[in-house]
Design a protein around this motif. Structure first.
Motif, PDB file in Angstrom:
ATOM      1  N   THR A 105      18.044   8.080  10.446  1.00 28.99           N
ATOM      2  CA  THR A 105      18.648   7.069  11.317  1.00 28.99           C
ATOM      3  C   THR A 105      17.619   6.238  12.055  1.00 28.99           C
ATOM      4  OG1 THR A 105      18.813   8.702  13.104  1.00 28.99           O
ATOM      5  CG2 THR A 105      20.725   8.449  11.655  1.00 28.99           C
ATOM      6  N   SER A 106      16.411   6.782  12.286  1.00 24.29           N
ATOM      7  CA  SER A 106      15.422   6.040  13.053  1.00 24.29           C
ATOM      8  C   SER A 106      14.577   5.122  12.172  1.00 24.29           C
ATOM      9  CB  SER A 106      14.502   6.997  13.812  1.00 24.29           C
ATOM     10  OG  SER A 106      13.840   7.876  12.913  1.00 24.29           O
ATOM     11  N   TRP A 107      14.257   5.584  10.971  1.00 25.12           N
ATOM     12  CA  TRP A 107      13.475   4.770  10.050  1.00 25.12           C
ATOM     13  C   TRP A 107      14.304   4.209   8.909  1.00 25.12           C
ATOM     14  CZ3 TRP A 107       8.268   7.658   8.734  1.00 25.12           C
ATOM     15  CH2 TRP A 107       7.462   7.679   9.874  1.00 25.12           C
ATOM     16  N   HIS A 108      15.376   4.918   8.567  1.00 28.93           N
ATOM     17  CA  HIS A 108      16.141   4.625   7.354  1.00 28.93           C
ATOM     18  C   HIS A 108      15.241   4.716   6.121  1.00 28.93           C
ATOM     19  CE1 HIS A 108      19.500   3.434   9.852  1.00 28.93           C
ATOM     20  NE2 HIS A 108      18.689   2.650  10.530  1.00 28.93           N
ATOM     21  N   SER A 109      14.220   5.537   6.237  1.00 29.04           N
ATOM     22  CA  SER A 109      13.330   5.818   5.110  1.00 29.04           C
ATOM     23  C   SER A 109      12.647   7.149   5.371  1.00 29.04           C
ATOM     24  CB  SER A 109      12.281   4.715   4.936  1.00 29.04           C
ATOM     25  OG  SER A 109      11.426   4.651   6.059  1.00 29.04           O
ATOM     26  N   MET A 110      12.080   7.715   4.307  1.00 31.55           N
ATOM     27  CA  MET A 110      11.487   9.036   4.403  1.00 31.55           C
ATOM     28  C   MET A 110      10.080   8.976   4.993  1.00 31.55           C
ATOM     29  SD  MET A 110      12.648  10.867   0.841  1.00 31.55           S
ATOM     30  CE  MET A 110      14.358  11.385   0.601  1.00 31.55           C
ATOM     31  N   LEU A 111       9.645  10.112   5.526  1.00 35.55           N
ATOM     32  CA  LEU A 111       8.239  10.280   5.863  1.00 35.55           C
ATOM     33  C   LEU A 111       7.479  10.408   4.549  1.00 35.55           C
ATOM     34  CD1 LEU A 111       6.108  10.751   8.123  1.00 35.55           C
ATOM     35  CD2 LEU A 111       6.584  13.197   7.876  1.00 35.55           C
ATOM     36  N   PRO A 112       6.503   9.538   4.280  1.00 38.15           N
ATOM     37  CA  PRO A 112       5.868   9.539   2.967  1.00 38.15           C
ATOM     38  C   PRO A 112       4.898  10.705   2.783  1.00 38.15           C
ATOM     39  CG  PRO A 112       5.248   7.580   4.234  1.00 38.15           C
ATOM     40  CD  PRO A 112       6.094   8.418   5.117  1.00 38.15           C
ATOM     41  N   ALA A 113       4.714  11.084   1.552  1.00 37.58           N
ATOM     42  CA  ALA A 113       3.784  12.157   1.208  1.00 37.58           C
ATOM     43  C   ALA A 113       2.394  11.846   1.748  1.00 37.58           C
ATOM     44  CB  ALA A 113       3.732  12.341  -0.308  1.00 37.58           C
ATOM     45  N   GLY A 114       1.749  12.859   2.330  1.00 42.80           N
ATOM     46  CA  GLY A 114       0.395  12.702   2.836  1.00 42.80           C
ATOM     47  C   GLY A 114       0.301  12.061   4.199  1.00 42.80           C
ATOM     48  N   ALA A 115       1.445  11.789   4.846  1.00 45.80           N
ATOM     49  CA  ALA A 115       1.454  11.169   6.168  1.00 45.80           C
ATOM     50  C   ALA A 115       1.976  12.158   7.199  1.00 45.80           C
ATOM     51  CB  ALA A 115       2.304   9.910   6.172  1.00 45.80           C
ATOM     52  N   ALA A 116       1.627  11.892   8.460  1.00 43.44           N
ATOM     53  CA  ALA A 116       2.081  12.729   9.566  1.00 43.44           C
ATOM     54  C   ALA A 116       2.868  11.899  10.555  1.00 43.44           C
ATOM     55  CB  ALA A 116       0.895  13.384  10.270  1.00 43.44           C
ATOM     56  N   ALA A 117       3.870  12.510  11.152  1.00 43.63           N
ATOM     57  CA  ALA A 117       4.627  11.889  12.233  1.00 43.63           C
ATOM     58  C   ALA A 117       4.131  12.440  13.558  1.00 43.63           C
ATOM     59  CB  ALA A 117       6.115  12.185  12.078  1.00 43.63           C
ATOM     60  N   ARG A 118       3.842  11.547  14.484  1.00 37.20           N
ATOM     61  CA  ARG A 118       3.447  11.955  15.828  1.00 37.20           C
ATOM     62  C   ARG A 118       4.709  12.011  16.687  1.00 37.20           C
ATOM     63  NH1 ARG A 118      -1.570  11.470  17.674  1.00 37.20           N
ATOM     64  NH2 ARG A 118      -2.001   9.807  16.165  1.00 37.20           N
ATOM     65  N   VAL A 119       5.011  13.168  17.230  1.00 28.04           N
ATOM     66  CA  VAL A 119       6.215  13.367  18.030  1.00 28.04           C
ATOM     67  C   VAL A 119       5.807  13.456  19.490  1.00 28.04           C
ATOM     68  CG1 VAL A 119       8.273  14.782  18.385  1.00 28.04           C
ATOM     69  CG2 VAL A 119       7.198  14.682  16.126  1.00 28.04           C
ATOM     70  N   LEU A 120       6.307  12.555  20.322  1.00 30.91           N
ATOM     71  CA  LEU A 120       5.948  12.515  21.736  1.00 30.91           C
ATOM     72  C   LEU A 120       7.036  13.157  22.576  1.00 30.91           C
ATOM     73  CD1 LEU A 120       4.467   8.922  22.027  1.00 30.91           C
ATOM     74  CD2 LEU A 120       3.297  11.080  21.519  1.00 30.91           C
ATOM     75  N   ILE A 121       6.619  13.946  23.563  1.00 25.71           N
ATOM     76  CA  ILE A 121       7.544  14.665  24.440  1.00 25.71           C
ATOM     77  C   ILE A 121       7.242  14.271  25.874  1.00 25.71           C
ATOM     78  CG2 ILE A 121       8.371  16.920  25.212  1.00 25.71           C
ATOM     79  CD1 ILE A 121       6.463  16.960  22.049  1.00 25.71           C
ATOM     80  N   ASP A 122       8.270  13.828  26.618  1.00 29.43           N
ATOM     81  CA  ASP A 122       8.072  13.392  27.994  1.00 29.43           C
ATOM     82  C   ASP A 122       9.263  13.841  28.830  1.00 29.43           C
ATOM     83  OD1 ASP A 122       7.520  10.150  29.624  1.00 29.43           O
ATOM     84  OD2 ASP A 122       7.372  12.200  30.357  1.00 29.43           O
ATOM     85  N   TYR A 123       9.023  14.755  29.764  1.00 29.48           N
ATOM     86  CA  TYR A 123      10.056  15.189  30.701  1.00 29.48           C
ATOM     87  C   TYR A 123       9.775  14.691  32.119  1.00 29.48           C
ATOM     88  CZ  TYR A 123      12.671  18.156  27.523  1.00 29.48           C
ATOM     89  OH  TYR A 123      13.466  18.613  26.506  1.00 29.48           O
ATOM     90  N   GLY A 124       9.012  13.644  32.235  1.00 32.76           N
ATOM     91  CA  GLY A 124       8.747  13.071  33.543  1.00 32.76           C
ATOM     92  C   GLY A 124       7.463  13.611  34.154  1.00 32.76           C
ATOM     93  N   PRO A 125       6.967  12.953  35.208  1.00 37.39           N
ATOM     94  CA  PRO A 125       5.647  13.257  35.756  1.00 37.39           C
ATOM     95  C   PRO A 125       5.532  14.622  36.411  1.00 37.39           C
ATOM     96  CG  PRO A 125       6.805  11.662  37.140  1.00 37.39           C
ATOM     97  CD  PRO A 125       7.604  11.810  35.888  1.00 37.39           C
ATOM     98  N   GLU A 126       6.642  15.236  36.814  1.00 33.82           N
ATOM     99  CA  GLU A 126       6.570  16.548  37.443  1.00 33.82           C
ATOM    100  C   GLU A 126       6.450  17.678  36.414  1.00 33.82           C
ATOM    101  OE1 GLU A 126       6.380  17.075  40.697  1.00 33.82           O
ATOM    102  OE2 GLU A 126       6.391  14.908  41.006  1.00 33.82           O
ATOM    103  N   ILE A 127       6.844  17.415  35.182  1.00 31.42           N
ATOM    104  CA  ILE A 127       6.900  18.470  34.173  1.00 31.42           C
ATOM    105  C   ILE A 127       5.899  18.253  33.046  1.00 31.42           C
ATOM    106  CG2 ILE A 127       8.381  19.551  32.428  1.00 31.42           C
ATOM    107  CD1 ILE A 127      10.756  19.018  34.240  1.00 31.42           C
TER     108      ILE A 127
END
Length: 462
Positions: A193-215
């Motif tokens: 749903t976000s790309w409407h395409s696959m993660l290609p072979a040999g590539a990496a997805a960077r996943v960012l996590i943010d719960y706000g400045p206190e956490i």
């Protein structure tokens, strides 16, 4: 215990590998984290993330003889002192268990050396399948674990991801590990749903996590469920922090062409460089694929630096079957389509202070392709999260690790969680492998309350 709720930020970018390490200000030596010192807290039940290392591979003779494991055989593996795990002070280890080329459908059971083999399974697999599952297991005699193969012959791999400390006093100045904070389960990535395409072979997805400045500055790891969906070829995914300047050699999950394969992973995090991700500083993990595939990442918990309030610590337990719909244990019958049921964990199975449980859940012989979700029972009837705990194809038996909070310890139901089945009918097994109890984290800092604030530069979110 606090369950963190609200918006969790997820972002995807393609990255070439190998990846550059983070700046020295944030970098941790392999096998350690920049956590608080021992005079602040004892370490029992806290988690130490490690760079993933392979400690068992029966194909190469790593950790055990170079040979397939025969039916009814048990492999004894030295884990204490291997792969970055200390020789002392360790209660349990978090590992990724993989079977390669089994000659028949079957299962493995992982348990502490010196303990009786429990009536539980750590991974279930089909003939010829390469499959992985996350396992938390207590160390037994001399820091060893046993791996029992029920039927058929198979190669076995184990990659160590981290460990939980025991009550051994820490030396002065030693680091204290992290505590678990369950979050409202949420999907960080869905490439369909976000790309409407696959993660290609040999590539990496960077996943960012943010719960706000206190956490966010205190996050040192995440518990995620990673799923490969309809890959175009056989292959595997890797999940890791992206730190230490190298890509690991382990696999987080293995998949076949056209399949849907999940696996839970406890993954260390590092701050993403401002040069790459901008401000504010957010935590990251990386997911790499060997073949074109859609990727889902669902977050279920964060692991802190030991300083956030209301954190939970882990106590391993001998694996115990608490649900088996085939025998009426825990639930009386198989789950039908679009059906949820409530499980009350027997009081005798868990300590009184238990706030969450670690389990291995399995769907057995579903009559249709389906997914199963576990989430905590709540008196306010909190709705089912839009995530999956495991995915199973029609007629298969698929297991996956899960961590879920449980409902109130008193009242009706007691110590409860929910299980949902999406389509068809399926039997469900749940084996309890450990419990989480309140830790002794420092009190919350004065100032702003916890807020979950999205960053405006998010590439995708859900």
């Amino acid at each position: 215990m606090r369950i963190l709720r609200g918006l969790v930020v997820g972002a995807l970018v393609l990255a070439a590998t190998p990846l550059a390490s983070v700046s020295a200000a944030y970098a941790a030596a392999p096998g350690s984290s920049p956590l608080q010192t021992a005079d602040m807290l004892d370490a029992k039940g806290t988690y130490y993330s490690l760079f993933p290392r392979r400690v068992l591979d029966t194909r190469t003779g790593t950790g055990a003889p170079k040979a397939v494991v025969k039916p009814g055989a048990t492999v004894r593996l030295q884990v204490g002192g291997a792969g970055g795990v200390p020789t002392t002070g360790v209660a349990a280890v978090a590992v990724n268990l993989t079977v390669v080329g089994p000659t028949s459908a079957g299962y493995l059971t992982v348990f502490p050396t010196g303990a009786a083999r429990p009536n539980a399974s750590s991974i279930n697999f089909a003939k010829g399948e390469t499959r992985a599952n996350s396992v938390i297991v207590a160390l037994g005699t001399d820091g060893k674990i046993d791996i029992f193969n029920a039927v058929g012959s198979t190669h076995i791999l184990i990659d160590v991801a981290g460990y939980y400390a025991d009550a051994t006093p820490l030396p002065d100045g030693a680091a204290v590990g992290g505590q678990l904070h369950p979050v409202t389960p949420q999907r960080l990535i869905d490439t369909r749903t976000s790309w409407h395409s696959m993660l290609p072979a040999g590539a990496a997805a960077r996943v960012l996590i943010d719960y706000g400045p206190e956490i966010t500055p205190h996050i040192r790891g995440v518990v995620v469920n990673v799923t490969a969906v309809t890959p175009t070829a056989d292959g595997y995914l890797q999940a890791w922090s992206g730190d230490w300047g190298e890509q690991p050699t382990h696999s987080t999950l293995n998949f076949r062409k056209g399949s849907v394969v999940p696996n839970q992973a406890i993954v260390g995090t590092v701050p993403c460089l401002v040069l790459i991700c901008g401000e504010p500083v957010r935590q990251q993990i990386m997911v790499w694929t060997s073949a074109d595939t859609h990727v889902l990442v669902d977050i279920v918990a964060i692991i802190d630096d030991g300083t956030l309030p209301d954190g939970l610590r882990f106590e391993p337990r001998t694996p115990t079957r608490i649900v088996d719909t085939r025998t009426g244990t825990g639930l009386t019958k198989a789950l039908g389509p679009n059906t949820a049921a409530t499980v009350s964990v027997p009081n005798a199975s868990i300590p009184a202070q238990t706030r969450a449980i670690a389990v291995n859940a399995a769907a057995v012989a579903p009559t249709a392709d389906t997914f199963v979700t576990l989430w905590p029972w709540s008196p306010d009837e909190t709705g089912r999260p839009d995530v999956s705990s495991l995915n199973a194809a029609r007629g298969t038996t698929v297991a996956n690790a899960a961590i879920t909070p449980i409902g109130p310890g008193t009242g009706s139901p007691s110590n409860a969680f929910n299980v949902y089945n999406a389509t068809g009918n399926t039997h469900v097994l749940v084996d309890l492998v450990g419990t989480f109890y309140p830790g002794t984290a420092a009190p919350a800092a004065t100032g702003a309350a916890y807020t979950l604030i999205p960053h405006p530069a998010v590439l995708q979110q859900r």
